[in-house]
Design a protein around this motif. Structure first.
Motif, PDB file in Angstrom:
ATOM      1  N   THR A  79       0.819  -1.209   0.000  1.00 33.57           N
ATOM      2  CA  THR A  79       0.000   0.000   0.000  1.00 33.57           C
ATOM      3  C   THR A  79       0.857   1.265   0.000  1.00 33.57           C
ATOM      4  O   THR A  79       0.635   2.184  -0.804  1.00 33.57           O
ATOM      5  N   ALA A  82       2.833   1.727  -3.289  1.00 39.34           N
ATOM      6  CA  ALA A  82       1.939   2.132  -4.383  1.00 39.34           C
ATOM      7  C   ALA A  82       1.575   3.611  -4.267  1.00 39.34           C
ATOM      8  O   ALA A  82       1.502   4.323  -5.278  1.00 39.34           O
ATOM      9  N   GLU A  83       1.372   4.092  -3.042  1.00 40.29           N
ATOM     10  CA  GLU A  83       1.056   5.507  -2.838  1.00 40.29           C
ATOM     11  C   GLU A  83       2.222   6.392  -3.283  1.00 40.29           C
ATOM     12  O   GLU A  83       2.019   7.438  -3.917  1.00 40.29           O
ATOM     13  N   ARG A  85       4.552   5.639  -5.508  1.00 40.29           N
ATOM     14  CA  ARG A  85       4.670   5.585  -6.967  1.00 40.29           C
ATOM     15  C   ARG A  85       3.653   6.509  -7.635  1.00 40.29           C
ATOM     16  O   ARG A  85       3.984   7.239  -8.576  1.00 40.29           O
ATOM     17  N   ARG A  86       2.406   6.457  -7.156  1.00 35.16           N
ATOM     18  CA  ARG A  86       1.369   7.309  -7.742  1.00 35.16           C
ATOM     19  C   ARG A  86       1.715   8.791  -7.573  1.00 35.16           C
ATOM     20  O   ARG A  86       1.514   9.595  -8.493  1.00 35.16           O
ATOM     21  N   THR A  87       2.240   9.130  -6.420  1.00 32.04           N
ATOM     22  CA  THR A  87       2.599  10.529  -6.164  1.00 32.04           C
ATOM     23  C   THR A  87       3.703  10.988  -7.103  1.00 32.04           C
ATOM     24  O   THR A  87       3.626  12.074  -7.701  1.00 32.04           O
ATOM     25  N   GLU A  89       4.626   9.719 -10.058  1.00 31.32           N
ATOM     26  CA  GLU A  89       4.168   9.782 -11.457  1.00 31.32           C
ATOM     27  C   GLU A  89       3.227  10.959 -11.696  1.00 31.32           C
ATOM     28  O   GLU A  89       3.090  11.431 -12.832  1.00 31.32           O
ATOM     29  N   GLY A  90       2.597  11.447 -10.619  1.00 34.43           N
ATOM     30  CA  GLY A  90       1.681  12.561 -10.770  1.00 34.43           C
ATOM     31  C   GLY A  90       2.342  13.929 -10.717  1.00 34.43           C
ATOM     32  O   GLY A  90       1.700  14.944 -10.984  1.00 34.43           O
ATOM     33  N   ARG A 152       8.215   7.275 -14.817  1.00 33.95           N
ATOM     34  CA  ARG A 152       7.920   5.891 -14.424  1.00 33.95           C
ATOM     35  C   ARG A 152       9.147   5.215 -13.820  1.00 33.95           C
ATOM     36  O   ARG A 152       9.023   4.414 -12.883  1.00 33.95           O
ATOM     37  N   ALA A 155       9.517   6.412 -10.310  1.00 32.76           N
ATOM     38  CA  ALA A 155       8.525   5.752  -9.455  1.00 32.76           C
ATOM     39  C   ALA A 155       8.901   4.304  -9.170  1.00 32.76           C
ATOM     40  O   ALA A 155       8.590   3.767  -8.095  1.00 32.76           O
ATOM     41  N   THR A 159       8.751   0.097  -6.351  1.00 31.99           N
ATOM     42  CA  THR A 159       7.959  -1.107  -6.603  1.00 31.99           C
ATOM     43  C   THR A 159       8.053  -1.984  -5.357  1.00 31.99           C
ATOM     44  O   THR A 159       9.017  -1.903  -4.584  1.00 31.99           O
TER      45      THR A 159
END
Length: 451
Positions: A79, A82-83, A85-87, A89-90, A152, A155, A159
């Motif tokens: 969890t 993943a948070e 990575r999303r941050t 990439e955003g 990517r 980020a 993984t």
């Protein structure tokens, strides 16, 4: 000090890991070796990575949480990572970073296809390779696509598999940074992996080549079984040609695709024997430069080899430094005393002063060279007898080495006490190794092997 967001691969070497990561530093060093061709490109540095994530303070909070979470709590690791990575990439890449990247692209060739490859600062180390832990993207075309894939790669530092691997090796997530290698894409007829020492037996005199058609991703992903060649002293001494039904090739519009290999071509070797020997010779040159056995990724482009990665083989136990090129068989002294851990420097500096035979150090352990005792029939029998009383598995290992007729040459009988160093054979040992081609026994137990 002024931040440097982009640096040409030809301007970096092994001393620049903190700036361009392990992969970038190795590629820069490779490009300096005479006769070694490395696809051109540049690195987006760790300065750029730090600058980007500085714009999202929440990442530091999440990294702190990740450092505190129980490593067995896989759901929490999944969890949190993943948070992060999303941050990442955003985040919009700041103008100054994006402009530095597009300028570098214009110099190398803006319309060309590129491989965009992660290069973490904790990567391709002598003790931990981190192979496959972060992401690589092939055949990326156009500035916008390249910028997207750089994000990517940043980020991919988080993984789940990369986070778990770092935890297992005791590396703090907060100390690791990500650079990205942007490299001209190679479009190979064949590609694969070259090991300059046999990673299974530890044989330093043997090189092994895995080869398949097209891009190396087919081998790495397990899509196909590769052709496997064994090279010793400039000659292919063994080969197994696989039925290579599939390959991965570059798409004309970008990205890659899986293709079928024509049935008449599937069982043809991906390389000729002459090409394999030439590749092994190139590997020896790279190995000599880095001073240790290497795991090398290669591409065959128009009958010329391009090297796209080289890292230390981390599974090999170190061997005693000996000035000759002869085969040697060693028995571990520490294991006979149930000392399975490495010795402290004081211990292995004092013990040889009182020993009856010369001792050799490797990996914080002491070894006795028993090669000449094994070569002489009378002393061989005595050595095998005493080793068998201490540990039958060590005797079995030594007999396995002796069964390889070309490894220990038979010498005239030197008598029970003959052999290198003289004196009686060493007491029973619980670990044995050979150099080359076998490595000494590892932590927690001994072992022997040769090929």
């Amino acid at each position: 000090m002024m931040e440097q967001y982009v640096v040409d691969l030809r301007e970096v070497d092994e001393t620049h890991v903190a700036l361009v990561g392990g992969k970038g530093a190795h590629l820069g060093e490779l490009s300096r070796i005479d006769g070694v061709r490395v696809p051109g490109g540049f690195c987006v540095t760790t300065d750029a990575f730090r600058h980007v994530i500085a714009g999202a303070p929440s990442i530091d909070d999440r990294r702190d949480e990740l450092a505190r979470v129980n490593s067995d709590d896989r759901e929490a690791v999944r969890t949190l990572s993943a948070e992060i990575r999303r941050t990442i990439e955003g985040i919009s890449i700041p103008n100054e970073v994006a402009e530095a990247i597009t300028r570098a692209l214009a110099e190398v060739g803006e319309g060309a296809a590129y491989a965009v490859r992660s290069s973490a600062t904790a990567e391709d180390l002598p003790t931990a390779s981190f192979a496959g832990q972060q992401d690589t993207y092939l055949n990326v075309v156009g500035p916008q696509a390249i910028l997207q894939h750089i994000s990517r790669c940043w980020a991919s530092l988080f993984t789940e598999r990369a986070v778990t691997y770092r935890r297992r090796h005791g590396i703090d997530h907060r100390t690791v940074h990500m650079a990205v290698v942007v490299q001209r894409m190679a479009f190979p007829q064949a590609s694969g992996i070259l090991f300059t020492a046999d990673p299974v037996t530890g044989n330093r005199k043997v090189a092994t080549v895995d080869a398949g058609f097209g891009l190396g991703e087919a081998l790495v992903s397990g899509l196909v079984n590769p052709d496997v060649f064994t090279v010793r002293e400039g000659e292919v001494v063994a080969k197994a040609i696989a039925a290579k039904q599939r390959a991965i090739q570059a798409r004309p519009t970008g990205g890659t695709q899986e293709v079928s290999i024509d049935a008449r071509r599937q069982e043809q070797p991906a390389l000729t024997d002459a090409q394999v020997v030439r590749l092994a010779q190139l590997g020896r040159r790279i190995e000599a430069h880095f001073g240790r056995p290497q795991d090398i990724e290669w591409c065959l482009v128009d009958d010329g080899f391009q090297i796209v990665q080289s890292r230390p083989i981390t599974t090999l136990f170190p061997i005693p430094e000996i000035g000759d090129q002869e085969n040697h068989v060693y028995v571990s002294v520490g294991h006979q005393q149930m000392m399975t851990d490495a010795m402290k420097p004081l211990g292995y500096s004092m013990w040889p002063l009182t020993a009856m035979v010369p001792m050799h150090e490797a990996g914080g352990r002491l070894f006795v060279d028993v090669t000449r005792r094994l070569a002489s029939p009378a002393s061989r029998a005595g050595l095998l007898n005493i080793m068998g009383k201490g540990d039958p598995l060590v005797r079995d290992a030594l007999e396995t080495v002796l069964d390889r007729d070309d490894f220990v040459p038979s010498l005239p009988d030197a008598g029970p006490g003959g052999g290198a160093g003289g004196g009686a054979p060493p007491p029973p040992a619980r670990g044995a190794g050979a150099r080359p081609p076998a490595g000494a026994g590892g932590r927690g137990g001994g072992g022997a092997g040769a090929k």
